[in-house]
Design a protein around this motif. Structure first.
Motif, PDB file in Angstrom:
ATOM      1  N   PHE A 109       0.686  -1.286   0.041  1.00  0.00           N
ATOM      2  CA  PHE A 109      -0.160   0.172   0.242  1.00  0.00           C
ATOM      3  C   PHE A 109       0.884   1.322   0.029  1.00  0.00           C
ATOM      4  N   ASP A 110       2.114   1.134   0.123  1.00  0.00           N
ATOM      5  CA  ASP A 110       3.015   2.377   0.115  1.00  0.00           C
ATOM      6  C   ASP A 110       2.817   3.107   1.055  1.00  0.00           C
ATOM      7  N   ILE A 111       2.803   2.524   2.295  1.00  0.00           N
ATOM      8  CA  ILE A 111       2.709   3.340   3.692  1.00  0.00           C
ATOM      9  C   ILE A 111       3.628   2.916   4.685  1.00  0.00           C
ATOM     10  N   LYS A 112       3.782   3.445   5.598  1.00  0.00           N
ATOM     11  CA  LYS A 112       4.844   3.365   6.588  1.00  0.00           C
ATOM     12  C   LYS A 112       4.095   2.838   8.051  1.00  0.00           C
ATOM     13  N   ILE A 113       4.337   1.724   8.694  1.00  0.00           N
ATOM     14  CA  ILE A 113       3.815   1.123   9.922  1.00  0.00           C
ATOM     15  C   ILE A 113       5.195   1.009  11.085  1.00  0.00           C
ATOM     16  N   PRO A 114       5.565   1.996  11.417  1.00  0.00           N
ATOM     17  CA  PRO A 114       6.480   1.825  12.514  1.00  0.00           C
ATOM     18  C   PRO A 114       6.254   1.074  13.586  1.00  0.00           C
ATOM     19  N   GLU A 115       4.915   1.355  14.028  1.00  0.00           N
ATOM     20  CA  GLU A 115       4.533   0.738  15.415  1.00  0.00           C
ATOM     21  C   GLU A 115       3.187  -0.142  15.525  1.00  0.00           C
ATOM     22  N   PHE A 116       3.241  -0.981  16.113  1.00  0.00           N
ATOM     23  CA  PHE A 116       1.952  -1.659  16.417  1.00  0.00           C
ATOM     24  C   PHE A 116       2.022  -2.616  17.690  1.00  0.00           C
TER      25      PHE A 116
ATOM     26  N   HIS B 299     -10.637 -13.298  18.348  1.00  0.00           N
ATOM     27  CA  HIS B 299     -10.063 -12.645  17.225  1.00  0.00           C
ATOM     28  C   HIS B 299      -8.866 -11.925  17.471  1.00  0.00           C
ATOM     29  N   HIS B 300      -7.781 -11.718  16.628  1.00  0.00           N
ATOM     30  CA  HIS B 300      -6.788 -10.926  16.844  1.00  0.00           C
ATOM     31  C   HIS B 300      -7.185  -9.242  16.640  1.00  0.00           C
ATOM     32  N   HIS B 301      -6.857  -8.453  17.619  1.00  0.00           N
ATOM     33  CA  HIS B 301      -7.184  -7.108  17.212  1.00  0.00           C
ATOM     34  C   HIS B 301      -5.797  -6.347  17.267  1.00  0.00           C
ATOM     35  N   TRP B 302      -5.512  -5.764  16.086  1.00  0.00           N
ATOM     36  CA  TRP B 302      -4.530  -5.085  15.770  1.00  0.00           C
ATOM     37  C   TRP B 302      -4.346  -3.695  15.694  1.00  0.00           C
ATOM     38  N   TYR B 303      -3.659  -2.726  16.429  1.00  0.00           N
ATOM     39  CA  TYR B 303      -3.614  -1.337  16.307  1.00  0.00           C
ATOM     40  C   TYR B 303      -2.311  -1.025  15.660  1.00  0.00           C
ATOM     41  N   LEU B 304      -2.401  -0.337  14.512  1.00  0.00           N
ATOM     42  CA  LEU B 304      -1.321  -0.036  13.789  1.00  0.00           C
ATOM     43  C   LEU B 304      -0.924   1.517  13.886  1.00  0.00           C
ATOM     44  N   GLY B 305       0.228   1.740  13.846  1.00  0.00           N
ATOM     45  CA  GLY B 305       0.789   3.104  13.871  1.00  0.00           C
ATOM     46  C   GLY B 305       1.146   3.894  12.644  1.00  0.00           C
ATOM     47  N   THR B 306       0.103   4.252  12.028  1.00  0.00           N
ATOM     48  CA  THR B 306       0.202   4.734  10.271  1.00  0.00           C
ATOM     49  C   THR B 306      -0.610   5.897  10.267  1.00  0.00           C
ATOM     50  N   GLU B 307      -0.146   6.699   9.453  1.00  0.00           N
ATOM     51  CA  GLU B 307      -1.003   8.083   8.909  1.00  0.00           C
ATOM     52  C   GLU B 307      -1.840   7.875   7.926  1.00  0.00           C
ATOM     53  N   THR B 308      -2.018   6.503   7.497  1.00  0.00           N
ATOM     54  CA  THR B 308      -2.592   6.251   6.007  1.00  0.00           C
ATOM     55  C   THR B 308      -4.165   6.417   6.363  1.00  0.00           C
ATOM     56  N   ASP B 309      -5.006   6.808   5.399  1.00  0.00           N
ATOM     57  CA  ASP B 309      -6.339   7.105   5.204  1.00  0.00           C
ATOM     58  C   ASP B 309      -6.952   5.613   4.758  1.00  0.00           C
ATOM     59  N   LEU B 310      -6.090   4.588   4.221  1.00  0.00           N
ATOM     60  CA  LEU B 310      -6.914   3.528   3.871  1.00  0.00           C
ATOM     61  C   LEU B 310      -8.020   2.768   4.778  1.00  0.00           C
ATOM     62  N   ALA B 311      -8.954   2.371   4.456  1.00  0.00           N
ATOM     63  CA  ALA B 311      -9.904   1.686   5.120  1.00  0.00           C
ATOM     64  C   ALA B 311      -9.490   0.436   5.930  1.00  0.00           C
ATOM     65  N   GLU B 312      -9.820   0.375   7.119  1.00  0.00           N
ATOM     66  CA  GLU B 312      -9.321  -0.372   8.179  1.00  0.00           C
ATOM     67  C   GLU B 312      -9.659  -1.945   7.894  1.00  0.00           C
ATOM     68  N   THR B 313     -10.871  -1.997   7.326  1.00  0.00           N
ATOM     69  CA  THR B 313     -11.261  -3.369   6.844  1.00  0.00           C
ATOM     70  C   THR B 313     -10.341  -3.898   5.717  1.00  0.00           C
ATOM     71  N   LYS B 314      -9.883  -2.916   4.629  1.00  0.00           N
ATOM     72  CA  LYS B 314      -8.926  -3.415   3.787  1.00  0.00           C
ATOM     73  C   LYS B 314      -7.676  -3.774   4.543  1.00  0.00           C
ATOM     74  N   LEU B 315      -7.166  -2.999   5.370  1.00  0.00           N
ATOM     75  CA  LEU B 315      -5.918  -3.456   6.107  1.00  0.00           C
ATOM     76  C   LEU B 315      -5.886  -4.709   6.798  1.00  0.00           C
ATOM     77  N   ALA B 316      -7.070  -4.917   7.205  1.00  0.00           N
ATOM     78  CA  ALA B 316      -7.237  -6.158   8.154  1.00  0.00           C
ATOM     79  C   ALA B 316      -7.144  -7.457   7.255  1.00  0.00           C
ATOM     80  N   GLU B 317      -7.835  -7.372   6.007  1.00  0.00           N
ATOM     81  CA  GLU B 317      -7.871  -8.246   5.001  1.00  0.00           C
ATOM     82  C   GLU B 317      -6.551  -8.682   4.512  1.00  0.00           C
ATOM     83  N   ALA B 318      -5.964  -7.619   4.322  1.00  0.00           N
ATOM     84  CA  ALA B 318      -4.429  -8.009   3.684  1.00  0.00           C
ATOM     85  C   ALA B 318      -3.656  -8.324   4.719  1.00  0.00           C
ATOM     86  N   LEU B 319      -3.652  -7.746   5.968  1.00  0.00           N
ATOM     87  CA  LEU B 319      -2.894  -8.448   6.918  1.00  0.00           C
ATOM     88  C   LEU B 319      -3.031  -9.916   7.237  1.00  0.00           C
TER      89      LEU B 319
END
Length: 528
Positions: free
Chosen positions: A422-429, A441-461
């Motif tokens: 996604f060409d983003i930066k995720i330095p923290e989680f 369920h696994h609940h992730w908190y991602l430290g990122t400035e992206t505006d991508l939908a959280e559901t899309k990130l969850a699916e890709a992760l």
């Protein structure tokens, strides 16, 4: 021989005349000495080094209370010293070591786990709670850390750095060097203890300098560094990546610059430590205007464990000949207790018995009087013959709910794929296993400035984790029902560390949380 006062007086005179011209001359000498050392020093056998280190440590400590209790003299008389040592001495985590042995040292008794008394105690809250651990640091350990540092400097000959690099100044961003007196000991974080013991000839290179390094408040110290930044010709940075990034951002912001190289144009090297650099690589390089050589190190409160020796790999070479004896327990669920400690029947391998690409729990014995000590990190060998390793995670950051068996290394691998995808930066989680309507369920908190939908990130992760870990893939087909992602600013993670522990220094973010801690985290995020 000089007494302390005369030595201090001479040091001040030397520092008074330690100007740029002197640094240029000394830089050239250091460069030539390093190159010469690289040509002359032959590598010894890490396996043989370890055998010798253990014998020397047992001999030194055989008359301590610990050595007498566990029969070090008898172990030394054995034909198989390493095997006898493993059979005679149990594993210790910090709490066991402190309660059974180090508390006696703290009370002022001598010769408990190492001859005499330690000069320092290293404070380490690390990734655990607010209460700091107090880990003894002996004069022998200070010498061992200094010797390992010299070895690391010697390894710079492999990186083909120009001569003028050795004329530049080094920004060492650690904890405060203003150590506290407690009873008869000085205490502080290991980076502060190490910085307070730098040799006098190095002080001309060392920045931000003793006065600023003593500032205890992190924000004040960084603000002072930002204000003075252009006074220095920085060639190298040294510190934990997350806190180094924050400092760089403040320097860039203060000087209204685009990158850190607009302020420090000769910056060429970053010596990273404390945590793996890979999660921070994309965000770190985004702050730079030129390429920076990154050299990984592994300096813990318990000792200088490893450093990157070669530019063609990001792996680090264990310091096998200097004050630390290593053992390795296969990182398998049946050997790990719920609190992250080890089962006493877990097998411990020597350096001669390990294999590549296998996660191990790292066990150390040191010249500070830690014996068969669970440091809390997991590692994997990338080259056994060279004793080169990579840090793969923490024993307490191992998520094995319903058989998912996720190590931090596997988590990092999946997140690096997301950064690229996604060409983003995720330095923290951070994440936790939670129950939703009775199912895990696994609940992730991602430290990122992206505006991508959280559901899309969850699916890709979720997809990336399945590819990175077959056990996770199996678990997702059974009891692990889903993945949830919440995105927050990376700053929230830094503020959490500041609120719960202390900014800067050796403090690291907890990657996996239990249910209670995760509830506190979510409340903190909600109110941020």
């Amino acid at each position: 021989k000089l007494d302390v006062k005369r030595f201090s007086y001479i040091s001040k005179i030397v520092n008074l005349y330690f100007n740029k011209k002197t640094m240029a001359i000394l830089g050239s000498i250091i460069k030539k000495a390093i190159d010469l050392r690289g040509n002359l020093v032959s590598e010894t056998s890490p396996v043989e080094d370890q055998q010798q280190v253990l014998k020397e440590m047992l001999e030194k400590a055989k008359n301590t209370a610990f050595g007498k209790y566990y029969g070090f003299s008898k172990i030394l008389a054995s034909e198989t010293v390493q095997k006898q040592f493993a059979e005679s001495v149990p594993f210790f985590d910090y709490h066991q070591m402190k309660a059974e042995w180090w508390d006696q040292t703290i009370q002022g008794l001598e010769d408990i786990t190492w001859p005499g008394k330690p000069s320092y105690f290293a404070l380490s809250s690390g990734t655990t709670g607010k209460t700091s651990k107090r880990i003894p640091v002996t004069d022998a350990m200070i010498d061992a850390i200094r010797t390992a540092g010299i070895k690391q400097v010697g390894a710079l000959s492999n990186f083909e750095l120009p001569t003028d690099f050795f004329e530049k100044e080094i920004m060492m961003l650690g904890s405060s060097t203003d150590l506290s007196e407690r009873d008869e000991f000085l205490e502080g974080e290991i980076s502060g203890i190490s910085a307070s013991n730098i040799p006098f000839w190095f002080r001309g290179y060392y920045k931000p300098g003793e006065d600023i390094a003593k500032i205890d408040d992190w924000d004040t110290r960084v603000a002072t560094i930002a204000k003075r930044a252009k006074e220095w010709d920085i060639g190298a940075l040294s510190g934990i990546p997350s806190w180094m990034e924050l400092m760089m951002k403040e320097v860039i912001k203060y000087h209204n610059a685009e990158t850190i190289h607009d302020v420090w144009p000769n910056l060429q090297v970053f010596t990273s430590g404390g945590v793996a650099f890979q999660p921070y690589e994309k965000s770190f390089r985004a702050l730079c205007g030129k390429n920076v050589t990154v050299i990984d190190t592994y300096l813990a409160s318990e000792g200088f464990i490893a450093f990157q020796q070669r530019p063609e790999t990001t792996s680090m070479k264990l310091v096998t000949d200097n004050g630390i004896y290593f053992e390795f327990v296969p990182f398998k669920p049946e050997y790990i207790q719920e609190d992250g400690s080890l089962s006493q029947d877990a097998p411990a391998l020597t350096l001669a018995e390990v294999e590549t690409d296998q996660d191990y729990v790292l066990i150390i014995s040191t010249v500070s009087g830690a014996w068969r000590y669970l440091i809390g990190d997991t590692i994997a060998f990338t080259d056994v013959e060279r004793a080169e390793i990579k840090i793969t995670g923490r024993t307490k950051f191992f998520l094995n709910v319903v058989g998912s068996q996720l190590s931090v290394n596997k988590m990092d691998t999946a997140l690096r794929e997301l950064e690229e995808q996604f060409d983003i930066k995720i330095p923290e989680f951070t994440l936790a296993a939670i129950k939703v309507d009775g199912e895990f369920h696994h609940h992730w908190y991602l430290g990122t400035e992206t505006d991508l939908a959280e559901t899309k990130l969850a699916e890709a992760l979720d997809t990336a984790l399945k590819e990175a870990n077959k056990n996770y893939k199996v678990a997702r087909g059974k009891a692990l029902k889903g993945v949830k992602v919440t995105t927050v600013s990376p700053e929230v993670f830094h503020e959490w560390s500041g609120a719960n522990k202390k900014k800067g220094g050796q403090v690291k973010m907890e990657r996996v949380m239990n249910e209670e801690k995760f509830a506190e985290w979510e409340e903190f995020v909600k109110n941020s």
